[in-house]
Every structure is written in C-alpha cells, then in structure tokens.
Write a protein that holds these residues in place. Structure first.
Motif, PDB file in Angstrom:
ATOM      1  N   ASN A 253       0.809  -1.222   0.000  1.00 12.53           N
ATOM      2  CA  ASN A 253       0.000   0.000   0.000  1.00 12.53           C
ATOM      3  C   ASN A 253       0.840   1.268   0.000  1.00 12.53           C
ATOM      4  O   ASN A 253       0.328   2.362  -0.277  1.00 12.53           O
TER       5      ASN A 253
ATOM      6  N   GLU B 167       0.457   2.787  -3.405  1.00 11.31           N
ATOM      7  CA  GLU B 167      -0.722   3.640  -3.602  1.00 11.31           C
ATOM      8  C   GLU B 167      -0.498   5.017  -2.997  1.00 11.31           C
ATOM      9  O   GLU B 167      -0.832   6.047  -3.612  1.00 11.31           O
ATOM     10  N   ALA B 168       0.066   5.049  -1.802  1.00 12.85           N
ATOM     11  CA  ALA B 168       0.320   6.336  -1.147  1.00 12.85           C
ATOM     12  C   ALA B 168       1.252   7.205  -1.981  1.00 12.85           C
ATOM     13  O   ALA B 168       1.045   8.425  -2.109  1.00 12.85           O
ATOM     14  N   GLU B 169       2.272   6.589  -2.590  1.00 12.49           N
ATOM     15  CA  GLU B 169       3.224   7.360  -3.393  1.00 12.49           C
ATOM     16  C   GLU B 169       2.594   7.813  -4.705  1.00 12.49           C
ATOM     17  O   GLU B 169       2.860   8.939  -5.175  1.00 12.49           O
TER      18      GLU B 169
ATOM     19  N   ARG C 275       0.578  10.747  -3.820  1.00 11.57           N
ATOM     20  CA  ARG C 275       1.442  11.882  -3.498  1.00 11.57           C
ATOM     21  C   ARG C 275       1.975  12.536  -4.767  1.00 11.57           C
ATOM     22  O   ARG C 275       2.028  13.771  -4.879  1.00 11.57           O
TER      23      ARG C 275
END
Length: 440
Positions: free
Chosen positions: A185, A188-190, A193
């Motif tokens: 995950n 996904e966060a990157e 961002r």
C-alpha cells in the motif's frame, strides 16, 4: 603489465583459463566452485549443446543489423519465450544485457503513454534497496544508495518506496500477509502523493538480488501491487534480470506470485554466460499502441537481436525446458536451503537464511536476537568474499543490505546442474570462510 581497466584498480586477479561444469579453473590450475557469478551460469561452463549452437551460427551468419534484417534464431527464441511467458506478454525486444533491458523498459513505458495521448505520465516509482542496472536510467530506478551516491547529481528524478523485507520490517504481532499488504500500500500512497495522472510505471524485482540478498516478497504482496497498478493505470515493470530464467524454480520468477507484468526484463541466465544477451518482453496492448501510433520505438542499440547471441540463448532456453532444469533448480534449491540451515541455522551471527530455488541469501548480523548489523567499518562482506575465494568458492557477498550502508549478506546462485556433493562442498567451504572472518 596490463592495459585492461579492471573493476578494482588494486585487485590482482587470476586468469580464467577453463570452465568445467560448475567449476572455473584459473591459469595455475586452481579450481573454484562457481556459486557467485551474479546468477549468470545456470548451465555451468561447458554445455555442449550451447557451444555447438554458437559455432553453427557463427559459421552461418555472425551479424545482421536489426534495422535491415531479422534472423532465424531471434525469431525462434522470441517464439519460445512467449510460449512460456506469463499473462499477455507478446513481444520480445532483444538487447545485450540487463541494464539495456531495464533502460529499454523505462523508455518504452514513456513512449507508450505518448502514443495513447497521456504525455503527462512521466514518473517512475521503484523501491529502496533495489538494483536495476548501471546505465543512468536504470541506476535512477534502482534504490542501491552505495551505487547511486556519486552519480546522484546526474540521475533522473524517480521516487522509491519501502521494499517488502519481512525479516527487518514486519512489526511484532503483524502477520506476514498483513505486513505484505502494508508494504504494498506504500505504492498507492506514493502514486497519490505524486499525482496519479503523472505516474507511468512501477518497477520491482520479484526476488531482490544483489542489494538485499535473495529477499522474497510475502504472499499477497505482488497481487496487491498489481491491483494498485491496474486501479491507477500504471504499468508494472518486473525486473527478472537476476532472478529469472529458472533461477527460482520457475522459468519466470513472477509465476510464483501469480501475477503478470506489462513489461518484463530478463538477462543473465538467458544467455547463461555463453553470450551477452538480455531481453525486454511487453504486452500485446503496449505493442499495439506503438504499432497503431508512430510505428517506431524511438530507441535502439547496434547489437539488438544479435544472431549469435540469440542462437546461444535459444539453446540455453531449450536446455532449461527440454531437460526440466527449471524444476531441478527448485528441488536442488530446497536441498541447498536445508544444508545452509543445518550448518548456519544456529550460528550466532546468522540472522536470516532465505530465497527461492537456487537463489539463496544469508544475512549476517552482529547480534542475532536484536538483528543488529555489523559495523560497516569491519568490511565483513568483502572479507568473506576474499576468504571464500581462497577456499575455492566463488560467492557474492554484499554490504549495505539494510540501507546502503549497514548490513551484510552472502548471495549464492549455483548452476542448476549442481549435485548434492557440490552442495556439501559449497557449505563446507563457506563455513571455513565465515570462520576465518567472524568468530562464533
């Protein structure tokens, strides 16, 4: 006196004079069990079928530029690779090595999005403690800080998320699956961002090679990675340059994880050391976008699809498949793991023994209970490499396992023709080398 520019200017290297199965022999007649040539020699050093294929091809035609002609061995090899390739992989682009393969993959990803009208997609996300090659694009994608540092000012901007490194990063009370989902995950966060509309690809090794020392992803990690890539329209590039071509007990390493990439890179074991060759495989969707658009991949090298190199690789892949050597790599890999665990499993300075197939890593630690690594100033990995070589064993120790500075491991990648006697020899010589360097 020599005019060769060596990897290390202070090294006094013996001259390799002959290959004999799993052994290299120097000009003085010393024999070395070859288990550390960067996972290249999957067939050993004297395979008669591959040698004959090279000789026959040179006698027929040595070179034809791929801008003018294709060749029979290139066509046959591409067909054979796609026959066994996972998912929708449909086209093969032959190069001369791993760095060329990953560089080609990055450039193809960029051109694909230009062809389909998404020019804003330009960012690549990869992982820390990874390695994707030494050309500037490939080095930019890699997360090996030691290799990157001096060239940082001229590298391409790319971002790196955490690796899937269970031995160090899984939290207390967290299951392997939960940890893998958490690590995945981070992608996904990157993406969020960076802005999903700007990200073109995520690149990773299914089993991390030299930088982490045969670290495998936990179950479910790559399936979640695939889901995230699909959700945001990001291409998944898998780098199997080191771990592919049967090394892990699967012809393509990603088969173990049940995922297929959009672009896949192979090299090393593809030519088994008999010829320099690598390849980039891409999906039918990507190829059709180029075909329907400009019709021309704006990239190339002189030796693309070299007839002698592809003839050698064709013979290598035929040996791997016809003789069931991929399955053998899996079976012998389990025997190697058992032998390593029996000899080093309770060693006070061995923290983890890991890997898949004939691709195994041993992580060395100053303290087993706390997993604390050795002080980098000790040069532990380099000393073990030297001591093992003196014992007649070629292995692949590396420092910076944890973060590019701290951590030491030993990577082992013997040929698929290795026997149980060879495994006993390997473990015995490695034990002698470790004893010379580390008390305990």
């Amino acid at each position: 006196m020599t005019h060769v520019f060596p990897r290390h200017t202070k090294a006094q290297l013996p001259v390799a004079a002959k290959g004999d199965g799993v052994y290299l022999i120097d000009a003085d007649g010393n024999r070395y069990l070859d288990c550390g040539d960067a996972a290249v020699s999957c067939l050993g050093h004297s395979n008669a079928a591959v040698i004959k294929a090279i000789q026959d091809q040179v006698a027929q035609i040595a070179f034809a530029h791929s801008g003018f002609m294709t060749s029979e061995p290139a066509e046959a090899l591409a067909d054979l690779l796609i026959k066994h390739a996972p998912g929708d992989l449909d086209r093969v682009y032959f190069v001369s090595g791993g760095s060329e393969a990953t560089e080609s993959a990055i450039k193809l990803a960029r051109q694909y999005f230009l062809e389909i009208g998404q020019p804003q997609r330009r960012r690549v996300i990869a992982r820390k403690q990874s390695y994707h090659g030494n050309t500037l694009g490939a080095l930019s994608a890699g997360g090996n800080e030691w290799r990157r540092t001096q060239f940082a000012p001229i590298l391409i901007e790319m971002s790196h998320i955490v690796p899937c490194y269970e031995y160090v990063d899984r939290a207390e009370g967290e299951s392997s699956f939960e940890y893998g989902q958490r690590a995945a995950n981070a992608l996904e966060a990157e993406i969020l961002r960076q802005g999903p509309e700007t990200v073109m690809a995520f690149m990773a090794e299914p089993v991390v090679g030299a930088t982490l020392g045969a670290v495998t992803a936990v179950e479910g990690y790559f399936k979640r990675i695939r889901e995230i890539c699909d959700q945001y329209g990001v291409l998944l590039i898998l780098d199997e340059v080191m771990c592919g071509m049967g090394r892990t007990g699967h012809l393509f390493a990603c088969d173990h994880d049940g995922v297929s990439p959009d672009i896949l890179c192979i090299a090393k074991g593809l030519g088994a050391g008999y010829q320099p060759i690598g390849a980039m495989l891409c999906s039918a969707q990507i190829y059709k976008a180029i075909e329907a658009g400009s019709g021309f991949f704006q990239h190339g090298h002189t030796y693309l699809g070299h007839p002698v190199a592809t003839a050698a690789a064709l013979a290598v892949v035929q040996e791997l498949t016809d003789r069931d050597l991929v399955k053998r790599a899996g079976v012998m890999g389990e025997k190697l793991q058992s032998a390593l665990e029996a000899r080093f499993g309770q060693h006070p300075h061995v923290g983890d023994i890991r890997g898949r197939g004939l691709f195994r890593g041993i992580e060395l630690v100053a303290d087993r209970d706390s997993k604390r690594p050795f002080d980098p100033s000790l040069g532990c990995a380099g000393k073990i490499k030297k001591a093992a070589f003196e014992e007649g064993l070629i292995c692949y120790p590396m420092s910076g396992t944890r973060d590019g500075k701290y951590g030491d491991h030993i990577l082992l990648a013997p040929p698929f023709i290795v026997t149980e006697d060879h495994i006993d020899e390997l473990v015995g010589k490695l034990e002698a080398a470790v004893k010379k360097v580390i008390a305990g």
